[in-house]
Design an enzyme around this catalytic site. Structure first.
Site, mmCIF file in Angstrom:
data_model
loop_
_atom_site.group_PDB
_atom_site.id
_atom_site.type_symbol
_atom_site.label_atom_id
_atom_site.label_comp_id
_atom_site.label_asym_id
_atom_site.label_seq_id
_atom_site.Cartn_x
_atom_site.Cartn_y
_atom_site.Cartn_z
ATOM 1 N N GLU A 16 0.811 -1.218 0.000
ATOM 2 C CA GLU A 16 0.000 0.000 0.000
ATOM 3 C C GLU A 16 0.848 1.274 0.000
ATOM 4 O OE1 GLU A 16 -3.537 -0.457 2.735
ATOM 5 O OE2 GLU A 16 -2.463 -2.290 3.241
ATOM 6 N N SER A 152 -6.734 -1.792 2.188
ATOM 7 C CA SER A 152 -7.010 -1.272 0.844
ATOM 8 C C SER A 152 -7.660 -2.308 -0.060
ATOM 9 C CB SER A 152 -5.722 -0.744 0.188
ATOM 10 O OG SER A 152 -5.248 0.391 0.876
ATOM 11 N N TYR A 222 -9.704 3.810 -4.958
ATOM 12 C CA TYR A 222 -8.707 4.835 -5.245
ATOM 13 C C TYR A 222 -8.768 5.415 -6.655
ATOM 14 C CZ TYR A 222 -7.023 3.102 -0.841
ATOM 15 O OH TYR A 222 -6.953 2.730 0.477
ATOM 16 N N ARG A 261 -11.257 3.686 12.031
ATOM 17 C CA ARG A 261 -12.397 3.623 11.103
ATOM 18 C C ARG A 261 -12.943 2.211 11.085
ATOM 19 N NH1 ARG A 261 -10.316 3.688 6.013
ATOM 20 N NH2 ARG A 261 -10.989 1.531 5.708
ATOM 21 N N ASP A 263 -15.325 -0.462 9.184
ATOM 22 C CA ASP A 263 -16.002 -0.785 7.933
ATOM 23 C C ASP A 263 -17.069 -1.825 8.240
ATOM 24 O OD1 ASP A 263 -14.206 0.890 6.679
ATOM 25 O OD2 ASP A 263 -12.856 -0.724 6.083
ATOM 26 N N GLU A 276 -14.299 -4.960 9.521
ATOM 27 C CA GLU A 276 -12.980 -4.784 10.123
ATOM 28 C C GLU A 276 -12.874 -3.388 10.710
ATOM 29 O OE1 GLU A 276 -9.846 -3.879 6.763
ATOM 30 O OE2 GLU A 276 -11.123 -5.533 6.128
ATOM 31 N N ASN A 278 -9.903 -0.268 11.315
ATOM 32 C CA ASN A 278 -8.601 0.194 10.847
ATOM 33 C C ASN A 278 -7.991 1.213 11.800
ATOM 34 O OD1 ASN A 278 -8.611 -0.912 7.856
ATOM 35 N ND2 ASN A 278 -10.643 -0.101 8.275
ATOM 36 N N GLY A 282 -7.320 5.862 5.676
ATOM 37 C CA GLY A 282 -6.802 6.591 4.536
ATOM 38 C C GLY A 282 -7.172 8.065 4.568
#
Length: 315
Positions: A16, A152, A222, A261, A263, A276, A278, A282
């Site tokens: 990443e 990612s 992205y 964060r 998800d 998950e 994080n 990002g």
């Protein structure tokens, strides 16, 4: 903010790297706008010497994957007594390993899709086809396959046909030695960022993900225009409240700090299914923490400047 010297760490050698560099550039620009003196440092063999000879007031980590999220860089910063924004090394490790984190979430009563995590050696020793058949019999189809560690959505893919499983497993194992196979949940994909104000975590508005191809993979994440984001998510107030509570509960349960964060997918019954959590969200132009921060009326630079001050106070 006062004229703090902040070293933004980005890059590194994980898969990443490019995403991390984009996050680092954006974070550095945001901090400069609020008066910080920003040093942009890659994570390489020169880093420890830089930290020893020219220690910043604090470090802001914009690393994704590998050492930036598994606690390795955090452990070095702790050894050197350098204040940093983000979760401690030990708690990074807990969140980084997806099966471990999912087990903790499930034990606490939070919903997460049923799963199994199997290393490459298991398929080799017991026979790949037999293990894959047992996996499908238990979890059904479609399945979400992903590396047990990483971010990612690299290596992650949805498999709807049993015949596609072997190739998908090989692709996933290119990014990790263990595959996490998860029951695929049909629903609304949402991310909820958590930031801490004076030590108290608060949830930012949930961001709904609407990927053009239907799957929020690396390309959808992205590539500008590949995904439409709605903030707040287009869900009723009860579900929005449940999302925020799940994100706060996950943040506390895993011992996370400063920023995180979650998800998740909201299923057909309105239940929050956590995918998950994080520790290094990002910060690119298509990332969800900046979207949520803007929706909450909070400038990204001011948000991180406050986190830098907290890190300095802890140090």
């Amino acid at each position: 903010m006062s004229e703090r010297t902040v070293a933004v760490l980005a890059g590194g050698l994980s898969h990443e790297r490019e995403v991390s560099l984009r996050s680092g550039r954006r974070l550095a620009a945001a901090l400069r706008k609020v008066g910080a003196v920003v040093l942009e440092w890659d994570v390489d063999a020169a880093l420890v010497e830089r930290l020893r000879t020219d220690p910043p007031d604090a470090v802001a980590i914009a690393l994704h994957g590998g050492e930036g999220e598994n606690g390795s860089v955090q452990a070095v910063l702790e050894l050197l007594d350098i204040p940093f924004v983000g979760t401690s090394a030990r708690s990074c490790r807990r969140a980084w390993d997806k099966p471990t984190a999912k087990a903790e979430l499930a034990r606490s009563g939070l919903d997460t899709p049923d799963w199994v995590a199997l290393p490459h050696t298991t398929f080799r020793a017991l026979g790949a086809q037999a293990v894959l058949d047992a996996m499908v019999d238990r979890l059904g189809l479609p399945l979400m396959l992903k590396p047990d560690q990483g971010g990612s959505a690299l290596g992650a893919q949805v498999v709807a046909d049993r015949a596609d499983l072997p190739a998908a497993m090989v692709s996933c194992l290119a990014y990790a030695d263990t595959v996490l196979a998860e029951r695929f949940i049909v629903g609304t994909e949402v991310a909820v960022s958590v930031v801490e104000d004076r030590g108290e975590p608060r949830a930012l508005p949930p961001v709904e993900v609407d990927a053009v191809g239907g799957v929020y993979d690396y390309t959808a994440r992205y590539t500008p225009g590949a995904t439409t984001f709605h903030c707040p998510a287009r869900l009723d107030a009860t579900v929005l409240a449940a999302l925020e509570e799940a994100a706060l509960a996950s943040h506390r349960l895993l011992g996370l700090r400063d920023v995180s964060r979650m998800d998740a997918v909201v299923d057909a019954d309105g239940r929050v299914q956590i995918l998950e959590v994080n520790v290094s969200p990002g910060l690119t132009e298509t990332s969800m923490l900046p979207i949520a921060s803007a929706a909450a009326g909070t400038d990204l630079g001011e948000l991180y400047a406050a986190l830098v001050e907290r890190a300095v106070e802890r140090g």
